[in-house]
Design an enzyme around this catalytic site. Sequence first.
Site, PDB file in Angstrom:
ATOM      1  CG  ASP A 164     -63.475  70.975  20.143  1.00 34.44           C
ATOM      2  OD1 ASP A 164     -63.165  71.824  21.000  1.00 34.44           O
ATOM      3  OD2 ASP A 164     -62.646  70.278  19.539  1.00 34.44           O
ATOM      4  CB  ILE A 165     -62.287  71.785  14.799  1.00 35.79           C
ATOM      5  CG1 ILE A 165     -63.172  72.972  14.373  1.00 35.79           C
ATOM      6  CG2 ILE A 165     -61.608  71.144  13.595  1.00 35.79           C
ATOM      7  CD1 ILE A 165     -62.407  74.130  13.739  1.00 35.79           C
ATOM      8  CD  GLU A 207     -60.007  73.288  19.733  1.00 35.09           C
ATOM      9  OE1 GLU A 207     -59.936  74.357  20.343  1.00 35.09           O
ATOM     10  OE2 GLU A 207     -59.784  72.207  20.273  1.00 35.09           O
TER      11      GLU A 207
HETATM   12  N1  LIG Z   1     -54.426  78.060  13.740  1.00 35.27           N
HETATM   13  C1  LIG Z   1     -54.957  78.363  14.924  1.00 35.27           C
HETATM   14  N2  LIG Z   1     -54.841  77.471  15.932  1.00 35.27           N
HETATM   15  C2  LIG Z   1     -55.422  77.779  17.119  1.00 35.27           C
HETATM   16  C3  LIG Z   1     -56.114  78.991  17.340  1.00 35.27           C
HETATM   17  N3  LIG Z   1     -56.580  78.984  18.622  1.00 35.27           N
HETATM   18  C4  LIG Z   1     -56.196  77.827  19.179  1.00 35.27           C
HETATM   19  N4  LIG Z   1     -55.501  77.074  18.291  1.00 35.27           N
HETATM   20  C5  LIG Z   1     -54.878  75.745  18.469  1.00 35.27           C
HETATM   21  O1  LIG Z   1     -55.897  74.766  18.607  1.00 35.27           O
HETATM   22  C6  LIG Z   1     -55.296  73.605  19.170  1.00 35.27           C
HETATM   23  C7  LIG Z   1     -56.324  72.894  20.041  1.00 35.27           C
HETATM   24  O2  LIG Z   1     -55.789  71.662  20.370  1.00 35.27           O
HETATM   25  P1  LIG Z   1     -56.397  70.670  21.458  1.00 35.27           P
HETATM   26  O3  LIG Z   1     -57.134  71.454  22.531  1.00 35.27           O
HETATM   27  O4  LIG Z   1     -55.292  69.793  21.889  1.00 35.27           O
HETATM   28  O5  LIG Z   1     -57.525  69.863  20.741  1.00 35.27           O
HETATM   29  P2  LIG Z   1     -57.562  68.977  19.405  1.00 35.27           P
HETATM   30  O6  LIG Z   1     -56.212  68.772  18.802  1.00 35.27           O
HETATM   31  O7  LIG Z   1     -58.625  69.578  18.523  1.00 35.27           O
HETATM   32  O8  LIG Z   1     -58.029  67.566  19.945  1.00 35.27           O
HETATM   33  P3  LIG Z   1     -59.517  67.079  20.244  1.00 35.27           P
HETATM   34  O9  LIG Z   1     -60.334  68.299  20.614  1.00 35.27           O
HETATM   35  O10 LIG Z   1     -59.351  66.150  21.396  1.00 35.27           O
HETATM   36  O11 LIG Z   1     -60.036  66.395  19.024  1.00 35.27           O
HETATM   37  C8  LIG Z   1     -54.063  74.099  19.944  1.00 35.27           C
HETATM   38  O12 LIG Z   1     -52.916  73.546  19.341  1.00 35.27           O
HETATM   39  C9  LIG Z   1     -54.092  75.620  19.750  1.00 35.27           C
HETATM   40  O13 LIG Z   1     -52.802  76.169  19.576  1.00 35.27           O
HETATM   41  C10 LIG Z   1     -56.189  79.927  16.249  1.00 35.27           C
HETATM   42  O14 LIG Z   1     -56.767  81.015  16.332  1.00 35.27           O
HETATM   43  N5  LIG Z   1     -55.609  79.550  15.069  1.00 35.27           N
END
Ligand SMILES: Nc1nc2c(ncn2[C@@H]2O[C@H](COP(=O)(O)OP(=O)(O)OP(=O)(O)O)[C@@H](O)[C@H]2O)c(=O)[nH]1
Length: 300
Positions: A164-165, A207
């Site tokens: 996970d990013i 992500e």
């Molecule tokens: N740019 C982009 N963003 C995406 C896509 N799919 C999901 N996201 C975003 O990915 C974000 C995931 O955020 P969170 O689940 O809060 O996780 P995080 O900020 O990585 O926090 P941690 O996992 O706790 O480190 C959300 O804001 C989604 O809108 C995509 O295809 N493109």
Amino acid sequence: MVTTVGKVPPGDSPWQNACLVVINGIDLGKKYALLQASMLVGRSNQADIQIDEDAISRKHAVIEGHEGRFVIRDLESTNGTYVNDCAVREHPLADGDQVKIGRTILKFLTGSNIEASYHEEIYRLTTIDGLTQVYNKYYFLKEMARVVGRSVRYERDLALILCDIDYFKLINDSYGHLAGDHVLKQVAQHIKRHTHPDDIFARYGGEEFVALLPERSKSTAVVVAESLRKHVDSEPFEFDGVSIPVTLSMGVADLREARRALGERGGISEHDSSCFALIKLADDRLYWAKQIGRNTIVAG
Ligand SMILES: Nc1nc2c(ncn2[C@@H]2O[C@H](COP(=O)(O)OP(=O)(O)OP(=O)(O)O)[C@@H](O)[C@H]2O)c(=O)[nH]1
């Protein structure tokens, strides 16, 4: 010379054999036939290709067709028009080109058998993620069931990495969604480079990525994961000349421990629960990797 601009009667048009198919975003799979000499793309309800997305300008771009050739022109949109990841002001379209506006990706298809190409594209959509061009979760789970079945039957090693990013929401918020998309694509390519052709690797969620490593022990998977983690941590991710720090957290598990945790043995019927147990174990560890500070791997 008289140039006719407007709707071209179906059947007479050299342009009827061209279309745009949504391969990422709202209205996935929707086909827009390019039947007019000029087609407006945008958020406005006047647009011929209307996409209701905040990142898209009301009049974002126009596609102009002339004698079977198509050109896309950006209408000074706020977030730009991209063809195959390059920002363009005006660009001719070729078969297979990917047009990105906002979060939406449209694939340009042309040729004598447009219906066949379209159905092929729809089939691809069921297995390939439109943004990163790696396998999607649906395909992964189907393949995983097959591989787990074989690994159980022949008592072979099988390891799983769930990745996970970190703080991805912050990346989107700080650098914009286009930068976020760019990071997703780059991370997908890094994972691809770190895995073996026999491994099954997919985008598992927004992500989140997953890699299934047949005939590899957990310790081998940890070495792969650690090399990937270090690589991404030290690699500059650049978008529009701006450097974006990116790190990954990972959970690693193997089938034997997952099955031990499940407390089951032998048989076909429990393959589904073995898949579930393996994913759950890796997911619990990924959760811990996040809890203990991110940019790390938990494998036990
Ligand atoms: N740019 C982009 N963003 C995406 C896509 N799919 C999901 N996201 C975003 O990915 C974000 C995931 O955020 P969170 O689940 O809060 O996780 P995080 O900020 O990585 O926090 P941690 O996992 O706790 O480190 C959300 O804001 C989604 O809108 C995509 O295809 N493109």
